[in-house]
Design an enzyme around this catalytic site. Structure first.
Site, mmCIF file in Angstrom:
data_model
loop_
_atom_site.group_PDB
_atom_site.id
_atom_site.type_symbol
_atom_site.label_atom_id
_atom_site.label_comp_id
_atom_site.label_asym_id
_atom_site.label_seq_id
_atom_site.Cartn_x
_atom_site.Cartn_y
_atom_site.Cartn_z
ATOM 1 N N HIS A 1 44.326 44.451 27.225
ATOM 2 C CA HIS A 1 45.677 44.630 27.590
ATOM 3 C C HIS A 1 46.256 43.377 28.079
ATOM 4 O O HIS A 1 45.836 42.563 28.681
ATOM 5 C CB HIS A 1 45.717 45.491 29.003
ATOM 6 C CG HIS A 1 44.715 45.318 30.001
ATOM 7 N ND1 HIS A 1 43.388 45.636 30.077
ATOM 8 C CD2 HIS A 1 45.060 44.842 31.429
ATOM 9 C CE1 HIS A 1 42.773 45.206 31.104
ATOM 10 N NE2 HIS A 1 43.884 44.565 32.060
ATOM 11 N N ASN B 1 43.433 39.141 31.017
ATOM 12 C CA ASN B 1 42.004 38.826 31.486
ATOM 13 C C ASN B 1 40.879 39.295 30.602
ATOM 14 O O ASN B 1 40.847 40.274 30.266
ATOM 15 C CB ASN B 1 42.118 39.519 32.851
ATOM 16 C CG ASN B 1 43.203 39.075 33.715
ATOM 17 O OD1 ASN B 1 43.848 37.770 33.900
ATOM 18 N ND2 ASN B 1 43.658 39.930 34.728
ATOM 19 N N GLY C 1 38.533 37.982 35.743
ATOM 20 C CA GLY C 1 39.461 39.044 36.535
ATOM 21 C C GLY C 1 39.763 40.389 35.797
ATOM 22 O O GLY C 1 40.581 41.399 36.619
ATOM 23 N N GLN C 2 38.939 40.701 34.817
ATOM 24 C CA GLN C 2 39.212 41.988 34.066
ATOM 25 C C GLN C 2 38.688 43.121 34.729
ATOM 26 O O GLN C 2 37.358 43.072 35.144
ATOM 27 C CB GLN C 2 38.599 41.924 32.859
ATOM 28 C CG GLN C 2 39.038 42.963 31.856
ATOM 29 C CD GLN C 2 38.386 42.999 30.249
ATOM 30 O OE1 GLN C 2 37.693 42.056 29.995
ATOM 31 N NE2 GLN C 2 38.771 44.060 29.574
ATOM 32 N N SER C 3 39.360 44.376 35.035
ATOM 33 C CA SER C 3 38.735 45.539 35.845
ATOM 34 C C SER C 3 38.811 46.644 34.813
ATOM 35 O O SER C 3 38.133 47.660 35.072
ATOM 36 C CB SER C 3 39.623 45.685 37.197
ATOM 37 O OG SER C 3 40.876 45.989 36.892
ATOM 38 N N ASP D 1 52.195 48.976 35.541
ATOM 39 C CA ASP D 1 51.073 49.013 36.288
ATOM 40 C C ASP D 1 51.199 49.834 37.560
ATOM 41 O O ASP D 1 52.190 49.738 38.345
ATOM 42 C CB ASP D 1 50.778 47.386 36.373
ATOM 43 C CG ASP D 1 49.284 47.092 36.769
ATOM 44 O OD1 ASP D 1 48.521 46.662 36.163
ATOM 45 O OD2 ASP D 1 48.896 47.777 38.187
HETATM 46 P P1 AMP Z 1 42.805 43.989 34.606
HETATM 47 O O1 AMP Z 1 42.271 43.529 35.828
HETATM 48 O O2 AMP Z 1 43.090 42.547 34.152
HETATM 49 O O3 AMP Z 1 41.657 44.480 33.967
HETATM 50 O O4 AMP Z 1 43.901 44.789 34.878
HETATM 51 C C1 AMP Z 1 43.899 46.177 35.030
HETATM 52 C C2 AMP Z 1 45.088 46.765 35.481
HETATM 53 O O5 AMP Z 1 45.337 48.004 35.147
HETATM 54 C C3 AMP Z 1 45.386 46.557 36.960
HETATM 55 O O6 AMP Z 1 46.649 45.638 37.234
HETATM 56 C C4 AMP Z 1 45.451 47.914 37.578
HETATM 57 O O7 AMP Z 1 46.519 47.908 38.647
HETATM 58 C C5 AMP Z 1 46.177 48.707 36.406
HETATM 59 N N1 AMP Z 1 45.667 49.893 36.302
HETATM 60 C C6 AMP Z 1 44.517 50.563 36.424
HETATM 61 N N2 AMP Z 1 44.592 51.946 36.345
HETATM 62 C C7 AMP Z 1 45.916 52.302 35.847
HETATM 63 C C8 AMP Z 1 46.705 53.544 35.686
HETATM 64 N N3 AMP Z 1 46.074 54.534 35.804
HETATM 65 N N4 AMP Z 1 47.923 53.328 35.537
HETATM 66 C C9 AMP Z 1 48.480 52.179 35.342
HETATM 67 N N5 AMP Z 1 48.004 51.120 35.656
HETATM 68 C C10 AMP Z 1 46.491 51.018 36.011
#
Ligand code: AMP
Length: 113
Positions: A99, A86, A92-94, A29
């Site tokens: 994943h 998430n 809290g999914q972004s 991450d």
């Molecule tokens: P979520 O908030 O559960 O959707 O998790 C998304 C995760 O993706 C977050 O922990 C971010 O830090 C991570 N993330 C976003 N873009 C990248 C990237 N290019 N490489 C690695 N991790 C990433």
């Protein structure tokens, strides 16, 4: 292809990959929330667990087993770890590509924030 995780899975965007096979990719991450923070994603674009179906059962199981294998390979299986996914805004999914977060290297709290 606008999905950032699809682009990581196909190598169009660089990431620190720790494991990959025909079905999944695991990479570190970018913004780690623990000393070890690895994301395990299916190569297939599935939005989240709510977008998965019975047809994805083996793939989901494979993601979990890959996480366990990484934990053993990186030496933190014995100390323990957390595997979490998430789902949606309240979860809290972004990033809208399924994943699993594999977190380790510190004591996790419960309940999560
Ligand atoms: P979520 O908030 O559960 O959707 O998790 C998304 C995760 O993706 C977050 O922990 C971010 O830090 C991570 N993330 C976003 N873009 C990248 C990237 N290019 N490489 C690695 N991790 C990433």
């Amino acid at each position: 292809m606008s999905c950032i995780f699809c682009q990581i899975a196909t190598g169009k965007i660089d990431s620190e990959i720790v494991y990959q096979d025909e079905q999944v990719v695991a990479f570190r991450d970018l913004n780690p929330q623990a000393p070890v923070h690895i994301l395990i994603i299916p190569r297939e674009h599935i939005t989240n667990l709510d977008g998965a179906s019975a047809a994805n059962a083996a793939l989901l199981g494979h993601c979990a087993l890959v996480a366990a294998e990484i934990a053993r390979a990186e030496g933190f299986a014995e100390g323990g770890y957390r595997l979490v996914t998430n789902v949606g805004p309240d979860g809290g999914q972004s990033v809208d590509h399924l994943h699993f977060h594999l977190l380790a290297g510190r004591r996790m709290h419960w309940p999560p924030g």
